[in-house]
Write an enzyme that holds these catalytic residues in place. Structure first.
Site, PDB file in Angstrom:
ATOM      1  N   ASN A  42     -63.021 -33.062 -44.944  1.00 49.63           N
ATOM      2  CA  ASN A  42     -63.533 -31.735 -44.625  1.00 49.63           C
ATOM      3  C   ASN A  42     -63.903 -31.654 -43.148  1.00 49.63           C
ATOM      4  O   ASN A  42     -64.270 -32.658 -42.527  1.00 49.63           O
ATOM      5  CB  ASN A  42     -64.710 -31.355 -45.525  1.00 49.63           C
ATOM      6  N   GLU A  44     -66.078 -28.885 -40.627  1.00 53.18           N
ATOM      7  CA  GLU A  44     -66.913 -27.688 -40.643  1.00 53.18           C
ATOM      8  C   GLU A  44     -66.827 -26.942 -39.318  1.00 53.18           C
ATOM      9  O   GLU A  44     -66.196 -27.392 -38.358  1.00 53.18           O
ATOM     10  CB  GLU A  44     -68.353 -28.106 -40.967  1.00 53.18           C
ATOM     11  N   CYS A  53     -62.107 -27.607 -46.671  1.00 50.93           N
ATOM     12  CA  CYS A  53     -62.418 -28.709 -47.575  1.00 50.93           C
ATOM     13  C   CYS A  53     -61.389 -29.836 -47.440  1.00 50.93           C
ATOM     14  O   CYS A  53     -60.235 -29.609 -47.034  1.00 50.93           O
ATOM     15  CB  CYS A  53     -62.393 -28.226 -49.026  1.00 50.93           C
ATOM     16  N   GLU A  55     -59.791 -31.477 -49.754  1.00 50.37           N
ATOM     17  CA  GLU A  55     -58.626 -31.338 -50.643  1.00 50.37           C
ATOM     18  C   GLU A  55     -57.568 -30.454 -50.005  1.00 50.37           C
ATOM     19  O   GLU A  55     -56.372 -30.760 -50.018  1.00 50.37           O
ATOM     20  CB  GLU A  55     -59.045 -30.725 -51.987  1.00 50.37           C
ATOM     21  N   CYS A  86     -64.205 -27.887 -55.383  1.00 49.35           N
ATOM     22  CA  CYS A  86     -64.799 -26.552 -55.482  1.00 49.35           C
ATOM     23  C   CYS A  86     -63.789 -25.586 -56.103  1.00 49.35           C
ATOM     24  O   CYS A  86     -62.603 -25.910 -56.254  1.00 49.35           O
ATOM     25  CB  CYS A  86     -65.235 -26.066 -54.098  1.00 49.35           C
ATOM     26  N   CYS A  89     -60.621 -24.890 -54.046  1.00 52.54           N
ATOM     27  CA  CYS A  89     -59.687 -26.030 -54.038  1.00 52.54           C
ATOM     28  C   CYS A  89     -59.006 -26.202 -55.395  1.00 52.54           C
ATOM     29  O   CYS A  89     -57.851 -26.614 -55.460  1.00 52.54           O
ATOM     30  CB  CYS A  89     -60.407 -27.301 -53.609  1.00 52.54           C
TER      31      CYS A  89
HETATM   32  N1  THU Z   1     -66.367 -29.657 -49.636  1.00 49.68           N
HETATM   33  C1  THU Z   1     -65.149 -30.260 -49.734  1.00 49.68           C
HETATM   34  O1  THU Z   1     -64.630 -30.821 -48.759  1.00 49.68           O
HETATM   35  N2  THU Z   1     -64.508 -30.196 -50.920  1.00 49.68           N
HETATM   36  C2  THU Z   1     -65.011 -29.610 -52.040  1.00 49.68           C
HETATM   37  O2  THU Z   1     -64.319 -29.488 -53.050  1.00 49.68           O
HETATM   38  C3  THU Z   1     -66.407 -29.160 -52.045  1.00 49.68           C
HETATM   39  C4  THU Z   1     -67.008 -28.941 -50.711  1.00 49.68           C
HETATM   40  C5  THU Z   1     -67.068 -29.705 -48.344  1.00 49.68           C
HETATM   41  C6  THU Z   1     -67.198 -28.391 -47.651  1.00 49.68           C
HETATM   42  C7  THU Z   1     -68.434 -28.606 -46.794  1.00 49.68           C
HETATM   43  O3  THU Z   1     -68.048 -29.191 -45.569  1.00 49.68           O
HETATM   44  C8  THU Z   1     -69.262 -29.594 -47.588  1.00 49.68           C
HETATM   45  O4  THU Z   1     -68.392 -30.170 -48.531  1.00 49.68           O
HETATM   46  C9  THU Z   1     -70.451 -28.980 -48.304  1.00 49.68           C
HETATM   47  O5  THU Z   1     -70.076 -27.873 -49.042  1.00 49.68           O
END
Ligand code: THU
Length: 126
Positions: A42, A44, A53, A55, A86, A89
């Site tokens: 991920n 940000e 994310c 995935e 999430c 994803c």
């Molecule tokens: N995140 C992911 O990379 N994958 C997911 O399926 C859930 C959330 C990341 C996004 C963000 O940078 C952090 O986790 C918190 O939400």
């Protein structure tokens, strides 16, 4: 590649995550139909909604290399056991998987395998 090694890749790439805001690192490694692997973490953004994310990052790399079918995807976070994808994803995984695709997470020392039918029942398709 076996699922232990796929998970090792996800663990490794989770260390590269760019998470100054949430400090929640995630790594993912996709195994495609042609037995290639693609990793993603991920990353940000100060504009929070632009966060990508792990995935979707991994799947994007697979797609850019011409892959279209996901056999398995391993997902790992050092912050949380059983780090399932999430909702967004799940829908993106659904586009490139079938009912046999394994969605693998880590719980303690064990791997747990989900199917898309469990994670996203009655999913939207065209
Ligand atoms: N995140 C992911 O990379 N994958 C997911 O399926 C859930 C959330 C990341 C996004 C963000 O940078 C952090 O986790 C918190 O939400």
């Amino acid at each position: 590649m076996n699922y232990e090694d796929l998970m090792k890749n996800a663990i490794e790439v989770s260390k590269k995550a760019y998470t100054p805001y949430s400090k929640f690192n995630v790594g993912a490694c996709v195994l495609t139909e042609s037995d290639k692997t693609y990793c993603g973490c991920n990353f940000e953004n100060a504009s929070f909604g632009l966060t990508i994310c792990a995935e979707r990052n991994a799947i994007g790399s697979a797609i850019a290399d011409g892959e279209r079918k996901i056999k398995a995807i391993a997902i790992y976070s050092p912050n949380q056991d059983n780090c399932t994808p999430c909702g967004a994803c799940r829908q993106v995984i659904s586009e490139f998987c079938d009912d046999n695709t394994d969605i693998i997470v880590k719980i303690g020392d064990n791997l747990k395998v989900y199917k898309i039918t469990e994670l996203l029942p009655e999913r939207f398709t065209l």
